[in-house]
Design a protein around this motif. Structure first.
Motif, PDB file in Angstrom:
ATOM      1  N   LEU A  49      -6.354   0.578   3.131  1.00 51.00           N
ATOM      2  CA  LEU A  49      -5.780  -0.758   3.303  1.00 51.00           C
ATOM      3  C   LEU A  49      -4.513  -0.692   4.144  1.00 51.00           C
ATOM      4  O   LEU A  49      -4.305  -1.516   5.036  1.00 51.00           O
ATOM      5  CB  LEU A  49      -5.472  -1.389   1.942  1.00 51.00           C
ATOM      6  CG  LEU A  49      -4.698  -2.722   1.983  1.00 51.00           C
ATOM      7  CD1 LEU A  49      -5.446  -3.762   2.800  1.00 51.00           C
ATOM      8  CD2 LEU A  49      -4.423  -3.224   0.578  1.00 51.00           C
ATOM      9  N   ARG A  50      -3.662   0.298   3.879  1.00 52.51           N
ATOM     10  CA  ARG A  50      -2.419   0.427   4.662  1.00 52.51           C
ATOM     11  C   ARG A  50      -2.735   0.630   6.142  1.00 52.51           C
ATOM     12  O   ARG A  50      -2.048   0.085   7.008  1.00 52.51           O
ATOM     13  CB  ARG A  50      -1.589   1.603   4.145  1.00 52.51           C
ATOM     14  CG  ARG A  50      -1.245   1.569   2.675  1.00 52.51           C
ATOM     15  CD  ARG A  50      -0.296   0.423   2.306  1.00 52.51           C
ATOM     16  NE  ARG A  50      -0.040   0.433   0.868  1.00 52.51           N
ATOM     17  CZ  ARG A  50      -0.734  -0.290  -0.022  1.00 52.51           C
ATOM     18  NH1 ARG A  50      -1.716  -1.072   0.396  1.00 52.51           N
ATOM     19  NH2 ARG A  50      -0.445  -0.230  -1.307  1.00 52.51           N
ATOM     20  N   LYS A  51      -3.771   1.398   6.441  1.00 49.81           N
ATOM     21  CA  LYS A  51      -4.144   1.619   7.843  1.00 49.81           C
ATOM     22  C   LYS A  51      -4.656   0.324   8.467  1.00 49.81           C
ATOM     23  O   LYS A  51      -4.315   0.000   9.618  1.00 49.81           O
ATOM     24  CB  LYS A  51      -5.198   2.717   7.970  1.00 49.81           C
ATOM     25  CG  LYS A  51      -5.698   2.904   9.403  1.00 49.81           C
ATOM     26  CD  LYS A  51      -6.547   4.125   9.588  1.00 49.81           C
ATOM     27  CE  LYS A  51      -7.191   4.169  10.973  1.00 49.81           C
ATOM     28  NZ  LYS A  51      -6.269   3.870  12.073  1.00 49.81           N
ATOM     29  N   PHE A  52      -5.479  -0.415   7.737  1.00 47.53           N
ATOM     30  CA  PHE A  52      -5.985  -1.688   8.250  1.00 47.53           C
ATOM     31  C   PHE A  52      -4.829  -2.644   8.534  1.00 47.53           C
ATOM     32  O   PHE A  52      -4.779  -3.298   9.582  1.00 47.53           O
ATOM     33  CB  PHE A  52      -6.963  -2.301   7.254  1.00 47.53           C
ATOM     34  CG  PHE A  52      -7.627  -3.576   7.729  1.00 47.53           C
ATOM     35  CD1 PHE A  52      -7.933  -3.787   9.072  1.00 47.53           C
ATOM     36  CD2 PHE A  52      -7.942  -4.585   6.819  1.00 47.53           C
ATOM     37  CE1 PHE A  52      -8.549  -4.957   9.505  1.00 47.53           C
ATOM     38  CE2 PHE A  52      -8.561  -5.761   7.239  1.00 47.53           C
ATOM     39  CZ  PHE A  52      -8.852  -5.953   8.581  1.00 47.53           C
ATOM     40  N   LYS A  63       5.277  -8.197  13.015  1.00 50.26           N
ATOM     41  CA  LYS A  63       6.207  -7.216  12.459  1.00 50.26           C
ATOM     42  C   LYS A  63       5.716  -6.676  11.126  1.00 50.26           C
ATOM     43  O   LYS A  63       5.841  -5.485  10.839  1.00 50.26           O
ATOM     44  CB  LYS A  63       7.590  -7.847  12.292  1.00 50.26           C
ATOM     45  CG  LYS A  63       8.698  -6.820  12.094  1.00 50.26           C
ATOM     46  CD  LYS A  63      10.067  -7.447  12.284  1.00 50.26           C
ATOM     47  CE  LYS A  63      11.157  -6.373  12.204  1.00 50.26           C
ATOM     48  NZ  LYS A  63      12.502  -6.968  12.376  1.00 50.26           N
ATOM     49  N   TYR A  64       5.166  -7.554  10.288  1.00 51.32           N
ATOM     50  CA  TYR A  64       4.671  -7.155   8.974  1.00 51.32           C
ATOM     51  C   TYR A  64       3.283  -7.744   8.737  1.00 51.32           C
ATOM     52  O   TYR A  64       2.984  -8.851   9.193  1.00 51.32           O
ATOM     53  CB  TYR A  64       5.613  -7.631   7.852  1.00 51.32           C
ATOM     54  CG  TYR A  64       7.027  -7.134   7.983  1.00 51.32           C
ATOM     55  CD1 TYR A  64       7.377  -5.852   7.578  1.00 51.32           C
ATOM     56  CD2 TYR A  64       8.019  -7.959   8.517  1.00 51.32           C
ATOM     57  CE1 TYR A  64       8.679  -5.392   7.712  1.00 51.32           C
ATOM     58  CE2 TYR A  64       9.327  -7.512   8.659  1.00 51.32           C
ATOM     59  CZ  TYR A  64       9.654  -6.229   8.249  1.00 51.32           C
ATOM     60  OH  TYR A  64      10.943  -5.770   8.381  1.00 51.32           O
ATOM     61  N   THR A  65       2.443  -7.008   8.019  1.00 51.66           N
ATOM     62  CA  THR A  65       1.097  -7.489   7.682  1.00 51.66           C
ATOM     63  C   THR A  65       0.786  -7.142   6.236  1.00 51.66           C
ATOM     64  O   THR A  65       1.145  -6.068   5.757  1.00 51.66           O
ATOM     65  CB  THR A  65       0.025  -6.839   8.581  1.00 51.66           C
ATOM     66  OG1 THR A  65       0.262  -5.417   8.627  1.00 51.66           O
ATOM     67  CG2 THR A  65       0.051  -7.393   9.990  1.00 51.66           C
ATOM     68  N   VAL A  66       0.102  -8.075   5.564  1.00 55.87           N
ATOM     69  CA  VAL A  66      -0.288  -7.850   4.176  1.00 55.87           C
ATOM     70  C   VAL A  66      -1.737  -8.293   3.999  1.00 55.87           C
ATOM     71  O   VAL A  66      -2.067  -9.466   4.214  1.00 55.87           O
ATOM     72  CB  VAL A  66       0.604  -8.639   3.188  1.00 55.87           C
ATOM     73  CG1 VAL A  66       0.249  -8.254   1.747  1.00 55.87           C
ATOM     74  CG2 VAL A  66       2.078  -8.392   3.467  1.00 55.87           C
ATOM     75  N   GLY A  67      -2.604  -7.356   3.626  1.00 52.13           N
ATOM     76  CA  GLY A  67      -4.008  -7.670   3.394  1.00 52.13           C
ATOM     77  C   GLY A  67      -4.206  -8.310   2.031  1.00 52.13           C
ATOM     78  O   GLY A  67      -3.611  -7.872   1.041  1.00 52.13           O
ATOM     79  N   ASP A 254      -9.552  -4.603  -1.186  1.00 51.79           N
ATOM     80  CA  ASP A 254      -9.894  -3.239  -1.588  1.00 51.79           C
ATOM     81  C   ASP A 254     -10.127  -2.311  -0.397  1.00 51.79           C
ATOM     82  O   ASP A 254     -10.187  -2.737   0.759  1.00 51.79           O
ATOM     83  CB  ASP A 254     -11.113  -3.247  -2.514  1.00 51.79           C
ATOM     84  CG  ASP A 254     -12.341  -3.837  -1.836  1.00 51.79           C
ATOM     85  OD1 ASP A 254     -12.880  -3.181  -0.927  1.00 51.79           O
ATOM     86  OD2 ASP A 254     -12.758  -4.954  -2.208  1.00 51.79           O
ATOM     87  N   GLU A 255     -10.264  -1.020  -0.705  1.00 51.05           N
ATOM     88  CA  GLU A 255     -10.425   0.012   0.322  1.00 51.05           C
ATOM     89  C   GLU A 255     -11.746  -0.108   1.082  1.00 51.05           C
ATOM     90  O   GLU A 255     -11.818   0.203   2.278  1.00 51.05           O
ATOM     91  CB  GLU A 255     -10.341   1.404  -0.321  1.00 51.05           C
ATOM     92  CG  GLU A 255      -9.029   1.710  -1.004  1.00 51.05           C
ATOM     93  CD  GLU A 255      -7.901   1.906  -0.006  1.00 51.05           C
ATOM     94  OE1 GLU A 255      -7.707   3.047   0.468  1.00 51.05           O
ATOM     95  OE2 GLU A 255      -7.208   0.919   0.295  1.00 51.05           O
ATOM     96  N   ILE A 256     -12.790  -0.561   0.397  1.00 51.40           N
ATOM     97  CA  ILE A 256     -14.114  -0.653   1.027  1.00 51.40           C
ATOM     98  C   ILE A 256     -14.087  -1.694   2.138  1.00 51.40           C
ATOM     99  O   ILE A 256     -14.503  -1.434   3.271  1.00 51.40           O
ATOM    100  CB  ILE A 256     -15.192  -1.037  -0.014  1.00 51.40           C
ATOM    101  CG1 ILE A 256     -15.059  -0.192  -1.294  1.00 51.40           C
ATOM    102  CG2 ILE A 256     -16.574  -0.909   0.602  1.00 51.40           C
ATOM    103  CD1 ILE A 256     -15.098   1.277  -1.084  1.00 51.40           C
ATOM    104  N   ARG A 257     -13.587  -2.868   1.798  1.00 53.45           N
ATOM    105  CA  ARG A 257     -13.534  -3.931   2.796  1.00 53.45           C
ATOM    106  C   ARG A 257     -12.513  -3.632   3.887  1.00 53.45           C
ATOM    107  O   ARG A 257     -12.712  -3.985   5.049  1.00 53.45           O
ATOM    108  CB  ARG A 257     -13.242  -5.272   2.105  1.00 53.45           C
ATOM    109  CG  ARG A 257     -14.423  -5.765   1.282  1.00 53.45           C
ATOM    110  CD  ARG A 257     -14.129  -7.084   0.599  1.00 53.45           C
ATOM    111  NE  ARG A 257     -13.125  -6.929  -0.449  1.00 53.45           N
ATOM    112  CZ  ARG A 257     -12.527  -7.942  -1.057  1.00 53.45           C
ATOM    113  NH1 ARG A 257     -12.810  -9.187  -0.697  1.00 53.45           N
ATOM    114  NH2 ARG A 257     -11.645  -7.725  -2.006  1.00 53.45           N
TER     115      ARG A 257
END
Length: 389
Positions: A49-52, A63-67, A254-257
């Motif tokens: 998720l952090r990489k996405f 500047k900032y992104t939040v999934g 989640d990590e999968i998506r």
């Protein structure tokens, strides 16, 4: 257990349908990314998720992104982060998906329905000005069909009236305005990765912002208000030793998506180019059909939807054309039934200006099949069915 009815199940398996309205672009690389993510020790709130989030930050120039779990959650959390709540009014276009208005209601604030432009169906700057009151605290411009709103004028109004701006970019990944990605003009930009969108994570959304305060608030609120991420909790110390400073939500991605999102985002420019070419082909063939008004477009658009308008000269009403195309095995849709038509918003939204353009557009608009790998043969079938009287 509720069983899906045959009519609902068969709606997408109908052998009479030769042209679907949409089709996902899922590659073997996408599938490999998902399978690989399943081996992750953290299936949610982890490094994928952090990489996405970082990839999306770089792509949009934010500047900032939040999934988050979806675009509705993105809108809701953005409004909450900006302190929007009870007794506040938020201006939104009448011509948008219900989620835009629902997110406002979820904060306790009141959505105020604003008219749209006649040409591009984006929120009307004039109608924004006509709808301002002492209670107006924010405006949510929706970049309809992937075409950017007039952000210069909207930001001028916002600064003059001390309004917060949340851009609804659900249709608009890859869209630009004055050379900048949409979502970077206001306080926050909210994106959707629903299956019909230009890229998909099946369900999923993203908030972009220039404010660390907003990003931190959303990052905590998406995870029940817990002050530490899952990685932080288990990397050192006691995993239960965290605080909750205010109520939050279960709005995680989640990590999968996230893995699917990373894979899809790598080819977003190619996917948008394919959509652009399909729209150009529609334009070239339909512009000569009497009574058909083709959409205006720009190279900076994201080409999420292809929406034509059925004028009186065509000789057939919109609903009649819908039925005719369906009988020819062609699925279409309407984007959108205006918000003022829904029971909940009749009761809980406010209207201070006339909605003439929105009301007229609803009588005329129909969205044609559009997806990345739509063939010219398929498009020709759609065009022929429309052109034939």
């Amino acid at each position: 257990m509720k069983v899906l009815s045959l009519t609902a199940r068969d709606a997408f398996n109908d052998n009479t349908i030769k042209v679907p309205f949409f089709s996902q672009d899922i590659t073997n690389e996408d599938k490999k990314a998902v399978i690989s993510a399943l081996a992750s020790p953290l299936l949610t709130d982890g490094p994928i998720l952090r990489k996405f989030e970082n990839d999306f930050r770089v792509f949009t120039g934010s500047k900032y992104t939040v999934g988050v779990s979806n675009a509705t959650a993105a809108l809701h959390l953005s409004l909450k982060a900006l302190g929007i709540g009870k007794n506040d009014e938020v201006l939104i276009p009448d011509m948008t998906f219900v989620a835009t208005a629902s997110a406002v209601l979820l904060t306790g604030a009141t959505p105020v329905l604003v008219d749209v432009n006649d040409d591009d169906l984006n929120i009307s700057v004039k109608s924004i000005e006509n709808s301002l009151t002492s209670k107006t605290k924010a405006v949510i411009p929706v970049h309809f069909a992937g075409r950017a709103c007039n952000m210069k004028k909207i930001m001028e109004i916002a600064r003059k009236n001390n309004l917060r701006v949340i851009e609804d970019c659900a249709h608009a990944i890859g869209a630009k305005y004055d050379g900048k990605h949409v979502g970077t003009f206001g306080d926050a930009g909210c994106f959707s990765f629903y299956p019909t969108k230009n890229i998909t994570t099946i369900e999923g959304g993203m908030v972009i912002t220039k404010s660390k305060t907003i990003a931190d608030h959303i990052r905590t609120a998406r995870n029940h208000g817990i002050t530490k991420s899952l990685t932080q909790r288990y990397s050192h110390g006691r995993p239960w030793d965290y605080d909750v400073t205010e109520p939050g939500y279960n709005y995680r991605l989640d990590e999968i998506r996230a893995a699917l999102g990373i894979s899809q985002l790598k080819r977003i420019n190619i996917l948008n180019q394919m959509r652009s070419k399909a729209c150009e082909y529609y334009n070239s063939k339909l512009k000569t059909v009497k009574g058909i008004k083709i959409p205006i477009s720009d190279k900076a658009d994201a080409y999420h939807l292809y929406v034509i308008r059925i004028k009186n000269e065509y000789g057939v009403k919109r609903d009649q054309l819908f039925e005719k195309l369906l009988k020819n095995g062609i699925r279409t849709s309407v984007h959108y039934k205006p918000l003022h038509e829904f029971t909940v918003f009749k009761k809980r939204a406010k209207i201070y200006d006339k909605l003439d353009n929105s009301k007229q557009a609803y009588k005329e608009i129909i969205s044609l099949p559009l997806y990345t790998r739509i063939s010219r043969d398929i498009q020709d079938k759609v065009i022929a069915a429309i052109a034939k009287q």
